[in-house]
Design a protein around this motif. Structure first.
Motif, mmCIF file in Angstrom:
data_model
loop_
_atom_site.group_PDB
_atom_site.id
_atom_site.type_symbol
_atom_site.label_atom_id
_atom_site.label_comp_id
_atom_site.label_asym_id
_atom_site.label_seq_id
_atom_site.Cartn_x
_atom_site.Cartn_y
_atom_site.Cartn_z
ATOM 1 N N ASN A 137 0.859 -1.240 0.006
ATOM 2 C CA ASN A 137 0.005 -0.136 0.054
ATOM 3 C C ASN A 137 0.927 1.420 -0.124
ATOM 4 O O ASN A 137 2.029 1.040 0.375
ATOM 5 C CB ASN A 137 -0.937 -0.176 1.084
ATOM 6 N N GLU A 151 -1.956 0.207 -6.044
ATOM 7 C CA GLU A 151 -2.768 1.368 -6.164
ATOM 8 C C GLU A 151 -2.419 2.415 -7.266
ATOM 9 O O GLU A 151 -3.267 3.121 -7.654
ATOM 10 C CB GLU A 151 -2.927 2.045 -4.732
ATOM 11 N N SER A 210 -2.175 7.314 -1.347
ATOM 12 C CA SER A 210 -3.748 7.251 -1.120
ATOM 13 C C SER A 210 -3.774 8.778 -0.245
ATOM 14 O O SER A 210 -3.043 9.085 0.854
ATOM 15 C CB SER A 210 -3.999 5.988 -0.162
ATOM 16 N N LYS A 253 -7.538 5.644 2.588
ATOM 17 C CA LYS A 253 -8.201 4.324 2.064
ATOM 18 C C LYS A 253 -7.241 3.350 1.237
ATOM 19 O O LYS A 253 -6.265 4.089 0.525
ATOM 20 C CB LYS A 253 -9.367 4.625 1.432
ATOM 21 N N HIS A 300 -7.076 1.951 -1.923
ATOM 22 C CA HIS A 300 -7.581 1.770 -3.417
ATOM 23 C C HIS A 300 -7.489 0.592 -4.122
ATOM 24 O O HIS A 300 -6.644 -0.265 -3.850
ATOM 25 C CB HIS A 300 -7.230 3.114 -4.261
ATOM 26 N N GLN A 339 -7.053 -1.053 6.594
ATOM 27 C CA GLN A 339 -7.266 0.258 6.050
ATOM 28 C C GLN A 339 -8.790 0.235 5.555
ATOM 29 O O GLN A 339 -9.128 -0.881 5.064
ATOM 30 C CB GLN A 339 -6.737 0.748 4.836
ATOM 31 N N ALA A 362 -11.609 1.876 -0.358
ATOM 32 C CA ALA A 362 -12.367 2.807 -1.091
ATOM 33 C C ALA A 362 -13.074 2.034 -2.098
ATOM 34 O O ALA A 362 -12.970 1.000 -2.760
ATOM 35 C CB ALA A 362 -11.076 3.704 -1.965
#
Length: 216
Positions: A39, A118, A122, A126, A128, A211, A214
């Motif tokens: 992430n 992602e 972010s 969140k 994604h 998290q 999204a």
């Protein structure tokens, strides 16, 4: 040698100022091709991960970090070059594919490559949806994917903040490797295989990061 010295210095600074908590490091193979899929909360992520992994990890970095002028530009160029990161021109319409091709070379040479499925940091905290480039890379390079979940790096250097600050709550969690063998041998359509593998990686990151997801 320069890389090892730089990493040693930065590791000492990070462990004194941030004291990151690391779990699951045994999931990262000490040799051979591997993809570390994480992430992405902060610019500092691409510094923290190579510092806690006991092998060199290559990331893609904006070309601007390699082309700046003056003292700041020279320091930036030296740092990113020494860390072994690969420049990518985001103005190039083929930048995404070129970065994957560069990453594939790293894997075929037995290296470790770091990627953020992602696609960007972010901004809302969140998690994604993941892009399928990570799966394309795993399938093309026959490389396992180790999911990585970072916590607290957004407190060290939030989006928009130029300088990091001390925060002793950083966590780095490494999940069990996800091997693309099933997708390679089950006769699954390429697009379906990429989506399936990417979703597996993102599900593991979600479990470790905690998290909120999204919406797609």
């Amino acid at each position: 040698m320069t890389y090892r010295l730089l990493r040693l210095i930065l590791s000492l600074v990070a462990y004194v100022l941030l004291r990151p908590q690391v779990t699951g490091l045994h999931n990262v193979p000490r040799r051979g091709p591997v993809i570390l899929a994480s992430n992405h909360l902060s610019f500092i992520d691409s510094v923290i991960i190579p510092l806690v992994v006991p092998r060199q990890v290559t990331f893609i970095a904006k070309a601007e970090y390699f082309t700046g002028h003056g003292i700041k530009g020279r320091i930036s160029r030296w740092f990113f070059t020494t860390m072994g990161h690969i420049p990518v021109d985001r103005g190039d319409p083929r930048a995404g594919q070129r970065s994957l091709e560069d990453a594939l070379v790293v894997l075929k040479n037995g290296g470790a490559f770091g990627i953020y499925p992602e696609g960007t940091r972010s901004r809302d905290g969140k998690l994604h949806p993941g892009h399928t480039g990570v799966a394309w890379l795993a399938l093309a390079g026959h490389a396992p994917v180790v999911p990585v979940a970072l916590r607290g790096t957004d407190k060290v250097q939030p989006v928009g903040r130029r300088l990091p600050r001390i925060y002793r709550g950083v966590q780095v969690h490494f999940g069990a490797p996800i091997n693309p063998t099933r997708q390679l041998t089950a006769g699954v359509r390429p697009a379906q295989a990429r989506r399936e593998l990417t979703d597996q990686v993102m599900a593991s990151i979600h479990r470790m990061s905690g998290q909120e997801l999204a919406s797609r």
